[in-house]
Motif scaffolding. Structure first.
Motif, mmCIF file in Angstrom:
data_model
loop_
_atom_site.group_PDB
_atom_site.id
_atom_site.type_symbol
_atom_site.label_atom_id
_atom_site.label_comp_id
_atom_site.label_asym_id
_atom_site.label_seq_id
_atom_site.Cartn_x
_atom_site.Cartn_y
_atom_site.Cartn_z
ATOM 1 N N TYR A 150 -17.735 22.246 -2.842
ATOM 2 C CA TYR A 150 -17.754 23.707 -2.706
ATOM 3 C C TYR A 150 -18.905 24.314 -3.494
ATOM 4 O O TYR A 150 -19.604 25.216 -3.014
ATOM 5 N N TYR A 205 -14.041 26.500 5.383
ATOM 6 C CA TYR A 205 -13.434 26.978 4.141
ATOM 7 C C TYR A 205 -11.945 27.279 4.326
ATOM 8 O O TYR A 205 -11.139 27.022 3.415
ATOM 9 N N PRO A 242 -18.135 31.382 3.628
ATOM 10 C CA PRO A 242 -17.327 31.583 4.841
ATOM 11 C C PRO A 242 -17.956 32.561 5.830
ATOM 12 O O PRO A 242 -17.569 32.576 7.005
#
Length: 201
Positions: free
Chosen positions: A115, A135, A125
């Motif tokens: 991430y 996500y 996102p």
């Protein structure tokens, strides 16, 4: 003759022990929730094949494969814990559960690195529809993973009661193991659907 009424201890154990038909209902409903995610993803992929293919190539198959290996190993250790519990060996049950927690914690580490790498590269996102699904799906799975890790930590404390033959505690262990196996199985689908899409394209 009327059947003998259950003792108070049996009644309490029956009330506190998880009902396996209820657990299966929960797992099925949870699986359906993910299935809906997967279905919508596949529909959107058909509408934007190039965007999805190019975006999938930005995912690390190595990270995905590593996390797959971590969760499969964790599931194997949880399965060993259940076997040990059925044999009444509390020490082995505890060791297997602790090992499962230790190994499976690597999943969160890899996910955090992944991430962080994506966000640092400006991939969020809002980048495109593929990453919105990426996500959302992996985040929903991560939430389940954290619930599963919490359950494993809770079950470690139940091992003395398992060794003493407490059926309620063993039932909770088996229920927790079922949930953990679901977390593992769902990740395998996610890995194939998201990470291998870039390899196949």
């Amino acid at each position: 003759m009327q059947p003998e009424a259950p003792s108070e201890a049996e009644a309490q154990s029956s009330r506190a022990a998880p009902k396996f038909h209820s657990i299966w209902v929960f797992l099925i409903i949870d699986s359906v929730s993910f299935a809906l995610f997967f279905l919508v993803f596949m529909v959107e992929r058909l509408g934007q094949p190039e965007v999805f293919s190019q975006s999938a190539r930005q995912l690390s198959e190595g990270f995905g494969l590593l996390n797959t290996a971590i969760l499969i190993t964790g599931s194997w250790l949880v399965a060993l814990a259940v076997v040990s519990a059925r044999q009444g060996d509390g020490n082995k049950t505890r060791r297997h559960l602790i090992a499962a927690i230790a190994v499976s914690s690597g999943f969160a580490v890899v996910k955090a690195i992944e991430y962080t790498t994506k966000v640092s590269a400006g991939i969020t996102p809002l980048t495109n529809d593929f990453f919105t699904f990426y996500y959302a799906i992996t985040g929903f799975h991560l939430f389940h993973y954290l619930l599963g890790m919490g359950a494993l930590c809770f079950l470690v404390n139940a091992t003395p009661r398992i060794a003493a033959g407490d059926e309620r505690s063993r039932s909770w262990l088996e229920a927790g193991a079922l949930f953990w196996h679901l977390v593992d199985l769902l990740w395998i689908y996610i890995f194939a659907m998201l990470y291998l899409l870039g390899v196949q394209s």
